[in-house]
Scaffold this motif. Sequence first.
Motif, PDB file in Angstrom:
ATOM      1  N   LYS A  14     -19.698  -7.107  16.419  1.00 22.11           N
ATOM      2  CA  LYS A  14     -21.092  -7.157  15.969  1.00 22.11           C
ATOM      3  C   LYS A  14     -22.034  -6.489  16.964  1.00 22.11           C
ATOM      4  O   LYS A  14     -23.024  -5.863  16.573  1.00 22.11           O
ATOM      5  CB  LYS A  14     -21.511  -8.605  15.729  1.00 22.11           C
ATOM      6  CG  LYS A  14     -20.691  -9.323  14.653  1.00 22.11           C
ATOM      7  CD  LYS A  14     -20.811  -8.632  13.310  1.00 22.11           C
ATOM      8  CE  LYS A  14     -20.039  -9.380  12.228  1.00 22.11           C
ATOM      9  NZ  LYS A  14     -20.101  -8.685  10.921  1.00 22.11           N
ATOM     10  N   GLY A  15     -21.745  -6.633  18.248  1.00 18.13           N
ATOM     11  CA  GLY A  15     -22.611  -6.028  19.250  1.00 18.13           C
ATOM     12  C   GLY A  15     -22.619  -4.516  19.157  1.00 18.13           C
ATOM     13  O   GLY A  15     -23.680  -3.881  19.127  1.00 18.13           O
ATOM     14  N   MET A  82     -22.867  -2.176  25.191  1.00 20.38           N
ATOM     15  CA  MET A  82     -22.076  -2.507  26.374  1.00 20.38           C
ATOM     16  C   MET A  82     -21.838  -4.009  26.525  1.00 20.38           C
ATOM     17  O   MET A  82     -21.018  -4.431  27.342  1.00 20.38           O
ATOM     18  CB  MET A  82     -22.791  -1.997  27.628  1.00 20.38           C
ATOM     19  CG  MET A  82     -24.110  -2.696  27.932  1.00 20.38           C
ATOM     20  SD  MET A  82     -25.011  -1.977  29.328  1.00 20.38           S
ATOM     21  CE  MET A  82     -24.126  -2.687  30.713  1.00 20.38           C
ATOM     22  N   LEU A  83     -22.522  -4.822  25.712  1.00 17.85           N
ATOM     23  CA  LEU A  83     -22.530  -6.272  25.906  1.00 17.85           C
ATOM     24  C   LEU A  83     -21.132  -6.878  25.847  1.00 17.85           C
ATOM     25  O   LEU A  83     -20.734  -7.641  26.739  1.00 17.85           O
ATOM     26  CB  LEU A  83     -23.441  -6.922  24.865  1.00 17.85           C
ATOM     27  CG  LEU A  83     -23.762  -8.405  25.046  1.00 17.85           C
ATOM     28  CD1 LEU A  83     -24.459  -8.640  26.380  1.00 17.85           C
ATOM     29  CD2 LEU A  83     -24.655  -8.893  23.906  1.00 17.85           C
ATOM     30  N   SER A  84     -20.356  -6.531  24.815  1.00 18.80           N
ATOM     31  CA  SER A  84     -19.032  -7.147  24.676  1.00 18.80           C
ATOM     32  C   SER A  84     -18.070  -6.678  25.753  1.00 18.80           C
ATOM     33  O   SER A  84     -17.196  -7.432  26.194  1.00 18.80           O
ATOM     34  CB  SER A  84     -18.451  -6.837  23.287  1.00 18.80           C
ATOM     35  OG  SER A  84     -18.322  -5.436  23.093  1.00 18.80           O
ATOM     36  N   ASP A  85     -18.212  -5.431  26.209  1.00 21.08           N
ATOM     37  CA  ASP A  85     -17.342  -4.924  27.270  1.00 21.08           C
ATOM     38  C   ASP A  85     -17.589  -5.654  28.579  1.00 21.08           C
ATOM     39  O   ASP A  85     -16.647  -5.985  29.311  1.00 21.08           O
ATOM     40  CB  ASP A  85     -17.578  -3.418  27.482  1.00 21.08           C
ATOM     41  CG  ASP A  85     -17.058  -2.586  26.326  1.00 21.08           C
ATOM     42  OD1 ASP A  85     -16.136  -3.051  25.623  1.00 21.08           O
ATOM     43  OD2 ASP A  85     -17.570  -1.471  26.113  1.00 21.08           O
ATOM     44  N   GLU A  86     -18.851  -5.899  28.892  1.00 15.58           N
ATOM     45  CA  GLU A  86     -19.185  -6.521  30.172  1.00 15.58           C
ATOM     46  C   GLU A  86     -18.985  -8.040  30.163  1.00 15.58           C
ATOM     47  O   GLU A  86     -18.563  -8.618  31.156  1.00 15.58           O
ATOM     48  CB  GLU A  86     -20.636  -6.194  30.543  1.00 15.58           C
ATOM     49  CG  GLU A  86     -20.854  -4.785  31.039  1.00 15.58           C
ATOM     50  CD  GLU A  86     -20.154  -4.517  32.362  1.00 15.58           C
ATOM     51  OE1 GLU A  86     -20.379  -5.263  33.335  1.00 15.58           O
ATOM     52  OE2 GLU A  86     -19.359  -3.560  32.428  1.00 15.58           O
ATOM     53  N   GLU A  88     -17.141  -9.763  27.799  1.00 13.20           N
ATOM     54  CA  GLU A  88     -15.888 -10.143  27.124  1.00 13.20           C
ATOM     55  C   GLU A  88     -16.143 -11.246  26.103  1.00 13.20           C
ATOM     56  O   GLU A  88     -15.348 -12.167  25.937  1.00 13.20           O
ATOM     57  CB  GLU A  88     -14.827 -10.568  28.150  1.00 13.20           C
ATOM     58  CG  GLU A  88     -14.448  -9.445  29.107  1.00 13.20           C
ATOM     59  CD  GLU A  88     -13.412  -9.869  30.133  1.00 13.20           C
ATOM     60  OE1 GLU A  88     -13.008 -11.061  30.118  1.00 13.20           O
ATOM     61  OE2 GLU A  88     -13.020  -9.016  30.954  1.00 13.20           O
ATOM     62  N   HIS A  89     -17.288 -11.125  25.417  1.00 12.69           N
ATOM     63  CA  HIS A  89     -17.683 -12.085  24.383  1.00 12.69           C
ATOM     64  C   HIS A  89     -18.229 -11.296  23.192  1.00 12.69           C
ATOM     65  O   HIS A  89     -18.867 -10.252  23.373  1.00 12.69           O
ATOM     66  CB  HIS A  89     -18.751 -13.039  24.928  1.00 12.69           C
ATOM     67  CG  HIS A  89     -19.033 -14.210  24.041  1.00 12.69           C
ATOM     68  ND1 HIS A  89     -19.822 -14.121  22.911  1.00 12.69           N
ATOM     69  CD2 HIS A  89     -18.641 -15.508  24.122  1.00 12.69           C
ATOM     70  CE1 HIS A  89     -19.904 -15.318  22.336  1.00 12.69           C
ATOM     71  NE2 HIS A  89     -19.202 -16.172  23.051  1.00 12.69           N
ATOM     72  N   GLY A 166     -20.266 -15.763  28.296  1.00 10.71           N
ATOM     73  CA  GLY A 166     -19.186 -14.841  28.621  1.00 10.71           C
ATOM     74  C   GLY A 166     -19.034 -14.625  30.112  1.00 10.71           C
ATOM     75  O   GLY A 166     -19.525 -15.394  30.940  1.00 10.71           O
ATOM     76  N   LYS A 167     -18.349 -13.531  30.450  1.00 15.35           N
ATOM     77  CA  LYS A 167     -18.149 -13.153  31.844  1.00 15.35           C
ATOM     78  C   LYS A 167     -19.460 -12.657  32.434  1.00 15.35           C
ATOM     79  O   LYS A 167     -20.211 -11.944  31.774  1.00 15.35           O
ATOM     80  CB  LYS A 167     -17.081 -12.050  31.911  1.00 15.35           C
ATOM     81  CG  LYS A 167     -16.688 -11.635  33.305  1.00 15.35           C
ATOM     82  CD  LYS A 167     -15.602 -10.565  33.246  1.00 15.35           C
ATOM     83  CE  LYS A 167     -15.210 -10.113  34.645  1.00 15.35           C
ATOM     84  NZ  LYS A 167     -14.154  -9.057  34.599  1.00 15.35           N
TER      85      LYS A 167
END
Length: 402
Positions: A14-15, A82-86, A88-89, A166-167
């Motif tokens: 979704k991000g 970039m949100l999910s990559d950084e 991990e959520h 997340g992380k």
Amino acid sequence: MLTSIKTNSFAGNKGKELGMMYFRVAIILFGAQLLMGLIAAIQFLVPGFLFELFDFSVARMVHINALVVWMLYAMIGSVYFMLSDETEHDGVGMGLGKLAFWVLTLAVTIVVLVYIFVQVGPGTETTIWLINEGREYIEAPRWADIGIVVVVLIFYWNVFATYMKGKQTGIMTVMIADLLALAGLYLAGMFFTDNISMDQFWWWWVIHLWVEATWEVFVGTLAAYSLIKIIGAKREIVEMWLWIEVLMLFGSGILGMGHHYFWIGTPEYWWEIGALFSALEPVPLVAMFVHVLYDWGKEQGIAHAEGHTGTVANNTPALSWIVTNAFGNFLGAGIWGFFHTLPQVNIYTHGSQFTAAHGHLAFFGAYATILIGMFYMGVQYAYGIKVLKSTFKWQYSLLHLV
């Protein structure tokens, strides 16, 4: 030929999907900015062109505001991307974020139509609320100002809540702090006083602290993320320089604001403070790139020694734009800005074409370049391309985002 962007490699993320939605609108607004700039340039040379139909003042206003809005879209899209990559959520409240996107896009459409067809109005409260506030760069009517604040608060909630669940990397920690400052400083442009010097004082808080401090830190976070994703830069290196950049930019950005205070009735000590600190802003960003590219050069040498050919970068168009950002930032915002932030020079260049040249070089070199680089990262991930190379086709590949 590339397939439809709807069948992309991150369907369900979704991000990234929301980030691509912002990218598409940003590219359209970027095109509108270029068109309005072309019209204004022609009118500058041929004053009678579209006279009393679409005057220079209106073309210039739409050109400048399209610049700010397309960059804002691209910046929000970059964070979602970039949100999910950084972290991990997958993201928190992305449905609300998508609703905010459509609200913002509708509001921007209405504002642009008012700019074009209504254009101006009498200096009354009605004009301020419904047509144009009359402040350069932030000329949106008051209702749109409030809408932007609401949308940015929703965006900040999405990012902050995802970060907390997340992380928590160094890049995202800096991003979270910077977004809070970015959202807060925009409010300074919503003040109004009858005193022109005081009004200019608050106006420069937005134009300088919003753009030249928080946006610069924002660019640093995007650069750090991009270098990790594209060339496998060491996280500890980019995050080290990112923290140095935070210290220098927030320090130099706040004090460097003094170079806007020379001629509006503020104390003379701003002359020396503003002139000195203005030039320091891009230094740590360039240092990050030099350090990372030095390490990248070593990796290239090792790869070639092992018989590998080509580059170890997985997206050379994006890398080209992002490297251009470091030196475009240093040239346009740093060197070109320093040329005329000395008060002894600024007294002659203030409001001249020298100022306009600095503005164009700074905005394009410091912000447009890295955001275009993020667009190319979007192209790569949208179509699942493992290595995006610099060929003739990549020069028009951004059209596939629209």
